[in-house]
Design a protein around this motif. Structure first.
Motif, PDB file in Angstrom:
ATOM      1  N   ASN B  69       0.799  -1.223   0.000  1.00 23.94           N
ATOM      2  CA  ASN B  69       0.000   0.000   0.000  1.00 23.94           C
ATOM      3  C   ASN B  69       0.832   1.274   0.000  1.00 23.94           C
ATOM      4  O   ASN B  69       0.418   2.281   0.571  1.00 23.94           O
ATOM      5  CB  ASN B  69      -0.947   0.031   1.208  1.00 23.94           C
ATOM      6  CG  ASN B  69      -2.225  -0.705   0.887  1.00 23.94           C
ATOM      7  OD1 ASN B  69      -2.564  -0.864  -0.272  1.00 23.94           O
ATOM      8  ND2 ASN B  69      -2.916  -1.152   1.907  1.00 23.94           N
ATOM      9  N   ASN B  70       2.007   1.205  -0.627  1.00 27.00           N
ATOM     10  CA  ASN B  70       2.808   2.423  -0.705  1.00 27.00           C
ATOM     11  C   ASN B  70       2.800   2.972  -2.134  1.00 27.00           C
ATOM     12  O   ASN B  70       3.130   2.275  -3.085  1.00 27.00           O
ATOM     13  CB  ASN B  70       4.239   2.149  -0.250  1.00 27.00           C
ATOM     14  CG  ASN B  70       5.039   3.421  -0.148  1.00 27.00           C
ATOM     15  OD1 ASN B  70       5.416   4.002  -1.157  1.00 27.00           O
ATOM     16  ND2 ASN B  70       5.256   3.879   1.067  1.00 27.00           N
ATOM     17  N   LEU B  71       2.414   4.229  -2.233  1.00 28.55           N
ATOM     18  CA  LEU B  71       2.256   4.834  -3.544  1.00 28.55           C
ATOM     19  C   LEU B  71       3.593   5.027  -4.262  1.00 28.55           C
ATOM     20  O   LEU B  71       3.707   4.783  -5.458  1.00 28.55           O
ATOM     21  CB  LEU B  71       1.550   6.183  -3.384  1.00 28.55           C
ATOM     22  CG  LEU B  71       0.761   6.664  -4.588  1.00 28.55           C
ATOM     23  CD1 LEU B  71      -0.233   5.623  -5.036  1.00 28.55           C
ATOM     24  CD2 LEU B  71       0.068   7.969  -4.263  1.00 28.55           C
ATOM     25  N   LEU B  72       4.608   5.435  -3.494  1.00 30.43           N
ATOM     26  CA  LEU B  72       5.926   5.662  -4.086  1.00 30.43           C
ATOM     27  C   LEU B  72       6.466   4.353  -4.687  1.00 30.43           C
ATOM     28  O   LEU B  72       7.003   4.330  -5.794  1.00 30.43           O
ATOM     29  CB  LEU B  72       6.910   6.175  -3.028  1.00 30.43           C
ATOM     30  CG  LEU B  72       8.315   6.452  -3.546  1.00 30.43           C
ATOM     31  CD1 LEU B  72       8.385   7.823  -4.193  1.00 30.43           C
ATOM     32  CD2 LEU B  72       9.357   6.330  -2.451  1.00 30.43           C
ATOM     33  N   VAL B  73       6.298   3.272  -3.956  1.00 33.75           N
ATOM     34  CA  VAL B  73       6.775   1.976  -4.442  1.00 33.75           C
ATOM     35  C   VAL B  73       5.982   1.556  -5.667  1.00 33.75           C
ATOM     36  O   VAL B  73       6.532   1.104  -6.669  1.00 33.75           O
ATOM     37  CB  VAL B  73       6.692   0.903  -3.337  1.00 33.75           C
ATOM     38  CG1 VAL B  73       7.090  -0.461  -3.887  1.00 33.75           C
ATOM     39  CG2 VAL B  73       7.588   1.264  -2.162  1.00 33.75           C
ATOM     40  N   SER B  74       4.676   1.734  -5.607  1.00 31.70           N
ATOM     41  CA  SER B  74       3.840   1.339  -6.740  1.00 31.70           C
ATOM     42  C   SER B  74       4.196   2.142  -7.990  1.00 31.70           C
ATOM     43  O   SER B  74       4.213   1.608  -9.098  1.00 31.70           O
ATOM     44  CB  SER B  74       2.369   1.535  -6.396  1.00 31.70           C
ATOM     45  OG  SER B  74       1.569   1.090  -7.455  1.00 31.70           O
ATOM     46  N   ALA B  75       4.497   3.422  -7.808  1.00 38.93           N
ATOM     47  CA  ALA B  75       4.788   4.281  -8.956  1.00 38.93           C
ATOM     48  C   ALA B  75       6.150   3.981  -9.567  1.00 38.93           C
ATOM     49  O   ALA B  75       6.403   4.295 -10.728  1.00 38.93           O
ATOM     50  CB  ALA B  75       4.726   5.745  -8.538  1.00 38.93           C
ATOM     51  N   ASN B  76       7.038   3.357  -8.781  1.00 39.49           N
ATOM     52  CA  ASN B  76       8.399   3.136  -9.265  1.00 39.49           C
ATOM     53  C   ASN B  76       8.778   1.676  -9.427  1.00 39.49           C
ATOM     54  O   ASN B  76       9.935   1.336  -9.604  1.00 39.49           O
ATOM     55  CB  ASN B  76       9.401   3.831  -8.342  1.00 39.49           C
ATOM     56  CG  ASN B  76       9.293   5.333  -8.435  1.00 39.49           C
ATOM     57  OD1 ASN B  76       9.731   5.922  -9.418  1.00 39.49           O
ATOM     58  ND2 ASN B  76       8.675   5.949  -7.446  1.00 39.49           N
ATOM     59  N   SER B  77       7.773   0.801  -9.302  1.00 37.32           N
ATOM     60  CA  SER B  77       8.082  -0.610  -9.500  1.00 37.32           C
ATOM     61  C   SER B  77       6.975  -1.278 -10.285  1.00 37.32           C
ATOM     62  O   SER B  77       5.839  -0.801 -10.321  1.00 37.32           O
ATOM     63  CB  SER B  77       8.252  -1.304  -8.149  1.00 37.32           C
ATOM     64  OG  SER B  77       7.020  -1.375  -7.488  1.00 37.32           O
ATOM     65  N   ILE B  78       7.331  -2.365 -10.939  1.00 39.89           N
ATOM     66  CA  ILE B  78       6.308  -3.140 -11.642  1.00 39.89           C
ATOM     67  C   ILE B  78       6.690  -4.610 -11.590  1.00 39.89           C
ATOM     68  O   ILE B  78       7.873  -4.955 -11.609  1.00 39.89           O
ATOM     69  CB  ILE B  78       6.129  -2.660 -13.101  1.00 39.89           C
ATOM     70  CG1 ILE B  78       4.949  -3.412 -13.732  1.00 39.89           C
ATOM     71  CG2 ILE B  78       7.399  -2.863 -13.926  1.00 39.89           C
ATOM     72  CD1 ILE B  78       4.347  -2.729 -14.912  1.00 39.89           C
ATOM     73  N   LEU B  79       5.671  -5.446 -11.469  1.00 39.64           N
ATOM     74  CA  LEU B  79       5.895  -6.882 -11.523  1.00 39.64           C
ATOM     75  C   LEU B  79       5.162  -7.427 -12.741  1.00 39.64           C
ATOM     76  O   LEU B  79       3.942  -7.313 -12.850  1.00 39.64           O
ATOM     77  CB  LEU B  79       5.359  -7.562 -10.245  1.00 39.64           C
ATOM     78  CG  LEU B  79       5.320  -9.087 -10.270  1.00 39.64           C
ATOM     79  CD1 LEU B  79       6.704  -9.694 -10.476  1.00 39.64           C
ATOM     80  CD2 LEU B  79       4.722  -9.644  -8.993  1.00 39.64           C
ATOM     81  N   VAL B  80       5.925  -7.983 -13.658  1.00 38.45           N
ATOM     82  CA  VAL B  80       5.339  -8.579 -14.852  1.00 38.45           C
ATOM     83  C   VAL B  80       5.246 -10.078 -14.649  1.00 38.45           C
ATOM     84  O   VAL B  80       6.260 -10.734 -14.379  1.00 38.45           O
ATOM     85  CB  VAL B  80       6.204  -8.274 -16.096  1.00 38.45           C
ATOM     86  CG1 VAL B  80       5.668  -9.000 -17.312  1.00 38.45           C
ATOM     87  CG2 VAL B  80       6.272  -6.790 -16.349  1.00 38.45           C
ATOM     88  N   PHE B 152      10.380  -9.301 -13.264  1.00 35.72           N
ATOM     89  CA  PHE B 152       9.748 -10.235 -14.189  1.00 35.72           C
ATOM     90  C   PHE B 152       9.677 -11.608 -13.525  1.00 35.72           C
ATOM     91  O   PHE B 152      10.694 -12.119 -13.068  1.00 35.72           O
ATOM     92  CB  PHE B 152      10.578 -10.379 -15.472  1.00 35.72           C
ATOM     93  CG  PHE B 152      10.663  -9.134 -16.313  1.00 35.72           C
ATOM     94  CD1 PHE B 152       9.655  -8.820 -17.209  1.00 35.72           C
ATOM     95  CD2 PHE B 152      11.752  -8.289 -16.213  1.00 35.72           C
ATOM     96  CE1 PHE B 152       9.738  -7.682 -18.001  1.00 35.72           C
ATOM     97  CE2 PHE B 152      11.842  -7.143 -16.997  1.00 35.72           C
ATOM     98  CZ  PHE B 152      10.832  -6.843 -17.894  1.00 35.72           C
ATOM     99  N   ASP B 153       8.481 -12.169 -13.470  1.00 36.17           N
ATOM    100  CA  ASP B 153       8.344 -13.510 -12.904  1.00 36.17           C
ATOM    101  C   ASP B 153       8.155 -14.504 -14.046  1.00 36.17           C
ATOM    102  O   ASP B 153       7.113 -14.502 -14.704  1.00 36.17           O
ATOM    103  CB  ASP B 153       7.136 -13.549 -11.954  1.00 36.17           C
ATOM    104  CG  ASP B 153       7.083 -14.840 -11.151  1.00 36.17           C
ATOM    105  OD1 ASP B 153       8.061 -15.617 -11.205  1.00 36.17           O
ATOM    106  OD2 ASP B 153       6.071 -15.077 -10.480  1.00 36.17           O
ATOM    107  N   GLU B 154       9.145 -15.310 -14.301  1.00 42.65           N
ATOM    108  CA  GLU B 154       9.122 -16.285 -15.394  1.00 42.65           C
ATOM    109  C   GLU B 154       8.573 -15.637 -16.672  1.00 42.65           C
ATOM    110  O   GLU B 154       7.571 -16.077 -17.230  1.00 42.65           O
ATOM    111  CB  GLU B 154       8.237 -17.490 -15.031  1.00 42.65           C
ATOM    112  CG  GLU B 154       8.622 -18.196 -13.748  1.00 42.65           C
ATOM    113  CD  GLU B 154       9.820 -19.134 -13.911  1.00 42.65           C
ATOM    114  OE1 GLU B 154      10.311 -19.282 -15.053  1.00 42.65           O
ATOM    115  OE2 GLU B 154      10.245 -19.704 -12.898  1.00 42.65           O
ATOM    116  N   PRO B 155       9.238 -14.572 -17.143  1.00 44.12           N
ATOM    117  CA  PRO B 155       8.642 -13.784 -18.227  1.00 44.12           C
ATOM    118  C   PRO B 155       8.503 -14.529 -19.547  1.00 44.12           C
ATOM    119  O   PRO B 155       7.652 -14.192 -20.350  1.00 44.12           O
ATOM    120  CB  PRO B 155       9.615 -12.612 -18.389  1.00 44.12           C
ATOM    121  CG  PRO B 155      10.906 -13.101 -17.844  1.00 44.12           C
ATOM    122  CD  PRO B 155      10.551 -14.034 -16.740  1.00 44.12           C
ATOM    123  N   THR B 156       9.322 -15.529 -19.767  1.00 42.65           N
ATOM    124  CA  THR B 156       9.305 -16.149 -21.096  1.00 42.65           C
ATOM    125  C   THR B 156       8.419 -17.386 -21.186  1.00 42.65           C
ATOM    126  O   THR B 156       8.403 -18.041 -22.209  1.00 42.65           O
ATOM    127  CB  THR B 156      10.733 -16.509 -21.543  1.00 42.65           C
ATOM    128  OG1 THR B 156      11.310 -17.342 -20.534  1.00 42.65           O
ATOM    129  CG2 THR B 156      11.571 -15.286 -21.736  1.00 42.65           C
TER     130      THR B 156
END
Lengths: 243, 295, 124
Positions: B69-80, B152-156
């Protein structure tokens, strides 16, 4: 060197609202269908006939009440719909926190309620056109918005806020259900018990009936909706995503 | 600066422990491989880092903040990952067009070019894509965010060979142009080894090894020779794996040590291992392996 | 050149050796700028940090020198130094391997020397 983008809650919520409005625009079609259904059900809702000097008068009173009931049901189901997994997960493919998502949902539901309230109010004109073309009616008469603009606007406002409150009911039910099915059924049992003991009727009398003016009723309803949304937000705080 | 700092992080699902006392730090702008076997806890760890799920105990810090629930983390990270979803009412093109409002560093040009290169259909819906195309789209989305922490979680999974190769190349080129912290999970280390600077190896919810790729590679060696000799050379050493090659010969994998040079001079056949082999032996359930089943 | 993951040599060592080969072949001459870590990373499809490690080896061995802000350059004596080093290290290691293998196969010292002579004649 790391450069972190700073983003405020307000701007995330605004982006989410914009995104949701375009993503959920399909819901407008369901609204239109229900409004048309409302018109069909409304015609000839109640009728009375008298006969004076060989002239027979048949009075048909039609109202948009049935239309409003349909739209209210839609509000409940939409409120419920957007708490489901698919909708919740979609938010987290972009920047989101549980707080921002809930606020955005709350605003989107308010915007939809505005749209639904205004259009439903104006279906009365559509209904008159419909009745005019219905050959059995000689005269179609009714008040227009210009007769008493203030009161008409207040009616529209009341419709909007009630729809929003209904959507909040669907929303909290959905949130409870997503959290834990038992929580949902537990809440249901409490509500049924309140209904059976009559406490509920007393509560709703205090809130919805004993009001000195429509405006106070609207204000109370608004407060209740806010309270329900806030509760939903608190409940949804522990909901995981993509689990 | 540490992008990720985990201290004794625990997470359990019902009665099983998905993560147990996970402790590690990740300094910025590295490509790190999160390696582990199926069910090791890779996905759970990534979801906690992305703020999607909550850990049970311990401390998780991403950019110095608890990601949940942190906005800064959400805005600067992504999990694919393959569970990423997008509204069905939007086309792929519309999804890409809504992204810049959320991700301040969104690279429209990269997104469009990759989209065209991989020949995706802009009018298609996300849920209607085939598994491979969806993985490709998610990867394009993830890369284009240019998030300071891109995971990236097992992106391929589901991508064909050619797309995989292109994806890794695109990742590397974009990383060189825009250095940032990238965390890739995979159970095929050999496939991503060349891209990595670091390896975080986890097994059964615990960190087994966190080191430089080359250190991992040199962490253990394989030795082969007459049974008695192999026993002598590996005496007192931590043997990770051992098997009988034939009547006289023994094969053993053990932690590299100073006695190795002597063993070499005594005629031991020493084989260097790939990082992938080291990781495999370090996370194997038994010292014997599959051969024991057929004894 | 394609780098090998399976090779007994770490990738950064392979990078250093590739650069040395380029210097020996005079594709990079004295005082010429060599590839940056990023160019090497793109060329060989590897992590830039790994490429940097390869360059660092050569800087430590004084084969390359750094010019602040400009990059890495080939030292004037680089080629000779590399050849010298290879003679000392690489050849010694290879000979050790040969001697060990000969021992395993019970090849005598005389036979081994004879074999070397034979190989040499064949190449010439």
């Amino acid at each position: 060197m790391m450069f972190l983008s700073n983003i405020s809650l307000t701007s995330v919520v605004l982006s989410q609202v914009k995104f949701k409005l375009s993503a959920y625009s399909g819901l407008i079609y369901s609204l239109i269908i229900l409004q048309v259904l409302g018109i069909l059900f409304a015609t000839g809702w109640s009728s009375s006939g008298t006969s004076i000097n060989n002239i027979s008068i048949n009075l048909n009173i039609s109202s948009i009440d049935s239309g409003f009931i349909f739209v209210s049901l839609l509000a409940i189901s939409v409120g419920n719909l957007i708490t489901t997994r698919a909708y919740r997960y979609d938010d987290f493919s972009f920047v989101a926190t549980r707080l921002s998502s809930n606020i955005a949902n709350c605003i989107v539901l308010l915007i939809f309620s505005c749209y639904a309230g205004v259009t439903t109010y104006f279906t009365v004109y559509l209904m008159r056109i419909f009745l005019t073309f219905n050959s059995t009616n000689e005269f179609v008469e009714g008040p227009t918005i210009l007769d008493d603009p203030m009161n008409s606007l207040l009616t529209i406002l009341a419709m909007i806020i009630f729809l929003w409150m209904f959507s909040s009911l669907g929303y909290i039910a959905g949130t409870l259900f997503q959290n834990h099915k038992l929580l949902f059924f537990g809440a249901l049992v409490i509500i049924i018990m309140l209904l059976l003991t009559g406490t509920w009727i007393r509560i709703s009398e205090i809130i919805f009936v004993e009001n000195s003016s429509l405006l106070i009723l609207v204000a109370k309803t608004f407060g209740i909706a806010i309270l329900i949304f806030a509760t939903s937000t608190a409940i949804s705080n522990r909901l995981g995503v993509r689990v | 600066m540490n992008v990720i700092d985990c201290q004794k992080v625990n997470k359990g699902y019902r009665r099983t422990n998905a993560l147990e006392d996970i402790t590690f730090q990740l300094t910025d702008q590295k490509i790190t491989g999160l390696i582990g076997r199926n069910g090791a806890g890779k996905t759970t760890l990534l979801k906690i880092l992305a703020g999607l799920t909550k850990h049970k105990s311990g401390e998780v810090n991403v950019f110095g903040k608890n990601p949940y629930n942190n906005l800064l983390v959400s805005a600067n990270s992504i999990l694919v990952d393959d569970q990423m979803t997008f509204p069905d009412s939007l086309t792929l093109e519309e999804i890409l067009r809504s992204a810049p409002a959320f991700y301040k560093k969104w690279d429209t040009q990269l997104a469009v070019r990759l989209f065209q290169y991989f020949k995706l259909d802009s009018k298609q819906q996300h849920s209607k894509l085939s598994k491979g195309s969806r993985a490709t789209f998610n990867m394009i989305f993830g890369l284009s965010t240019h998030c300071e922490l891109t995971m990236f979680d097992e992106p391929t999974n589901g991508m064909d060979e050619a797309v995989r190769t292109d994806f890794y190349r695109a990742l590397l080129k974009d990383y060189i142009a825009h250095p940032r912290s990238i965390l890739i999970s995979s159970h095929h280390l050999s496939e991503i080894e060349h891209l990595l600077e670091d390896i975080l190896l986890i097994h059964k919810g615990k960190v087994v090894l966190h080191a430089d790729l080359d250190e991992v590679k040199e962490y253990a060696v394989a030795i082969q020779g007459p049974v008695a000799d192999v026993e002598k050379w590996t005496a007192g050493e931590e043997v990770l794996h051992s098997k009988r090659v034939d009547e006289q010969k023994q094969y053993a994998v053990f932690k590299k040590n100073s006695k190795l040079e002597r063993a070499r001079l005594e005629g031991a056949n020493i084989q260097m291992l790939t990082a992938s082999e080291v990781c495999m032996y370090m996370t194997s359930e038994s010292k014997g392996g599959i051969d024991d089943v057929f004894k | 050149m394609i780098l090998s993951n399976d090779s007994s040599k770490p990738i950064y060592v392979q990078i250093a050796e590739w650069l040395e080969n380029e210097i020996i072949a005079e594709r990079f001459t004295a005082n010429e700028k060599v590839y940056s870590q990023y160019q090497l990373a793109e060329l060989f499809n590897i992590n830039p940090a790994t490429a940097a490690k390869g360059l660092t080896i050569l800087v430590e061995e004084m084969t390359l020198y750094k010019k602040r802000g400009l990059g890495m350059f080939v030292a004037p004596e680089a080629k000779m130094m590399i050849l010298e080093k290879r003679r000392n290290e690489t050849l010694t290691k290879m000979v050790t391997d040969i001697v060990l293998e000969a021992k395993r196969l019970s090849v005598t010292k005389a036979e081994l020397i004879q074999l070397i002579h034979k190989c040499e004649e064949e190449i010439q």
